[in-house]
Design an enzyme around this catalytic site. Structure first.
Site, PDB file in Angstrom:
ATOM      1  N   GLU A 185       7.421 -13.192  -8.434  1.00 23.36           N
ATOM      2  CA  GLU A 185       6.773 -14.036  -7.329  1.00 23.36           C
ATOM      3  C   GLU A 185       6.496 -13.137  -5.858  1.00 23.36           C
ATOM      4  OE1 GLU A 185       6.108 -17.177  -7.501  1.00 23.36           O
ATOM      5  OE2 GLU A 185       6.869 -17.112  -9.589  1.00 23.36           O
ATOM      6  N   ASP A 220       6.369  -2.457   5.790  1.00 22.95           N
ATOM      7  CA  ASP A 220       5.189  -2.130   6.633  1.00 22.95           C
ATOM      8  C   ASP A 220       5.063  -2.525   7.998  1.00 22.95           C
ATOM      9  OD1 ASP A 220       2.736  -0.663   7.029  1.00 22.95           O
ATOM     10  OD2 ASP A 220       1.573  -2.032   5.724  1.00 22.95           O
ATOM     11  N   ASN A 225       2.110   8.491   1.015  1.00 18.70           N
ATOM     12  CA  ASN A 225       2.299   9.034   2.449  1.00 18.70           C
ATOM     13  C   ASN A 225       2.275  10.562   2.794  1.00 18.70           C
ATOM     14  OD1 ASN A 225       4.707   6.187   2.487  1.00 18.70           O
ATOM     15  ND2 ASN A 225       2.892   6.062   3.517  1.00 18.70           N
ATOM     16  N   ARG A 227      -0.115  11.495   5.441  1.00 20.19           N
ATOM     17  CA  ARG A 227       0.204  11.359   6.962  1.00 20.19           C
ATOM     18  C   ARG A 227       0.372  12.797   7.522  1.00 20.19           C
ATOM     19  NH1 ARG A 227       3.115   5.723   8.285  1.00 20.19           N
ATOM     20  NH2 ARG A 227       1.944   4.745   6.658  1.00 20.19           N
TER      21      ARG A 227
HETATM   22  C1  IPE Z   1       6.107   2.001   7.919  1.00 20.50           C
HETATM   23  O1  IPE Z   1       5.177   1.384   8.428  1.00 20.50           O
HETATM   24  C2  IPE Z   1       5.866   2.498   6.415  1.00 20.50           C
HETATM   25  C3  IPE Z   1       6.171   3.969   6.338  1.00 20.50           C
HETATM   26  C4  IPE Z   1       5.652   4.903   5.576  1.00 20.50           C
HETATM   27  C5  IPE Z   1       7.722   4.238   6.508  1.00 20.50           C
HETATM   28  P1  IPE Z   1       3.874   2.006   8.869  1.00 20.50           P
HETATM   29  O2  IPE Z   1       3.943   3.703   9.469  1.00 20.50           O
HETATM   30  O3  IPE Z   1       2.879   2.141   7.613  1.00 20.50           O
HETATM   31  O4  IPE Z   1       3.068   1.028   9.929  1.00 20.50           O
HETATM   32  P2  IPE Z   1       1.771   0.621  10.437  1.00 20.50           P
HETATM   33  O5  IPE Z   1       0.948   0.265   9.026  1.00 20.50           O
HETATM   34  O6  IPE Z   1       1.054   1.787  11.078  1.00 20.50           O
HETATM   35  O7  IPE Z   1       1.962  -0.721  11.208  1.00 20.50           O
HETATM   36 MG    MG Z   2       1.260   0.809   7.251  1.00 22.19          MG
END
Ligand code: IPE
Ligand code: MG
Length: 214
Positions: free
Chosen positions: A181, A2, A50, A53
């Site tokens: 962990e 992330d 995702n 998006r």
């Molecule tokens: C990558 O980071 C995660 C994926 C789905 C590839 P993000 O696209 O979630 O980045 P931030 O959270 O906007 O910084």
């Molecule tokens: Mg993200």
């Protein structure tokens, strides 16, 4: 993995550049883990959530995935990396599925580090699919579900790292994280270097794990 978007925004760059730099971070890390003696590394690349998006960002991520396989598969195959996928990747476009399956087949006989990539992965979806399969075979127990999880052929999860300062699991390996962990870092994924992994591994090595015992 992330923080790609924030990494780009901090530099006033398009999000896709953040994702590109994220792929470079993956490449650096996979090269490094081969020498760290890690049995397996699992990367959360695309979640079942995702799909929410914008279409152009999803298309860019799929393009990056395809390019990554095309550019890096030879190196992985030559270095003993065994690729695994967790998640329902067959929902991806046919050309992506075909590339993934070629990559799986090419590295199946390797015995070095396992690189598992989570694609169209969500832990709740994984558990539901596993429970359905387990129920079709007999009684449902923790063991019969675990045997049907996408991770059934991976070693137990020891250490789970979340980058970019978020302190949540976001539907990643919920079942497997029962006694893992956890390590949270502010580092944004494109900046995540092998040294950051080594730092997390050192902290992991110093933890006492009791698994509910004493
Ligand atoms: C990558 O980071 C995660 C994926 C789905 C590839 P993000 O696209 O979630 O980045 P931030 O959270 O906007 O910084
Ligand atoms: Mg993200």
């Amino acid at each position: 993995m992330d923080g790609n978007g924030r990494w780009a925004r901090q530099r006033r760059l398009p999000r896709v550049i953040g994702h590109q730099r994220g792929v470079e971070a993956v490449r650096r890390l996979v090269r490094a883990v081969r020498h760290m003696g890690l049995e397996a590394l699992t990367l959360y690349a695309f979640s079942t959530e995702n799909w929410r998006r914008p279409e152009d960002e999803i298309a860019a991520l799929m393009g990056l995935l395809k390019r990554f396989i095309l550019s890096d598969l030879d190196e992985f195959a030559a270095n003993g990396v065994r690729l695994r996928i967790i998640g329902d990747y067959k929902a991806f476009a046919p050309d992506v599925v075909e590339l993934i399956e070629q990559a799986l087949a090419r590295t199946a006989g390797n015995s070095g580090t396992t690189l598992a990539v989570a694609l169209n992965y969500g832990a709740q979806d994984e558990i539901a699919r596993a429970a359905t399969r387990a129920a079709a075979k007999g009684p449902i127990t923790a063991e019969t579900i675990a045997a049907e999880l996408d991770t059934a052929e991976l070693p137990p999860l020891d250490l789970l790292i979340r980058t970019s300062g978020e302190v949540r699991l976001s539907n990643f390996l919920l079942w497997q994280a029962a006694y893992a962990e956890l390590w949270f870092t502010e580092v944004l994924w494109p900046d995540f270097a092998p040294a950051h992994l080594e730092e997390a591994l050192a902290a992991f090595a110093a933890r006492e794990r009791r698994y509910g015992g004493r």
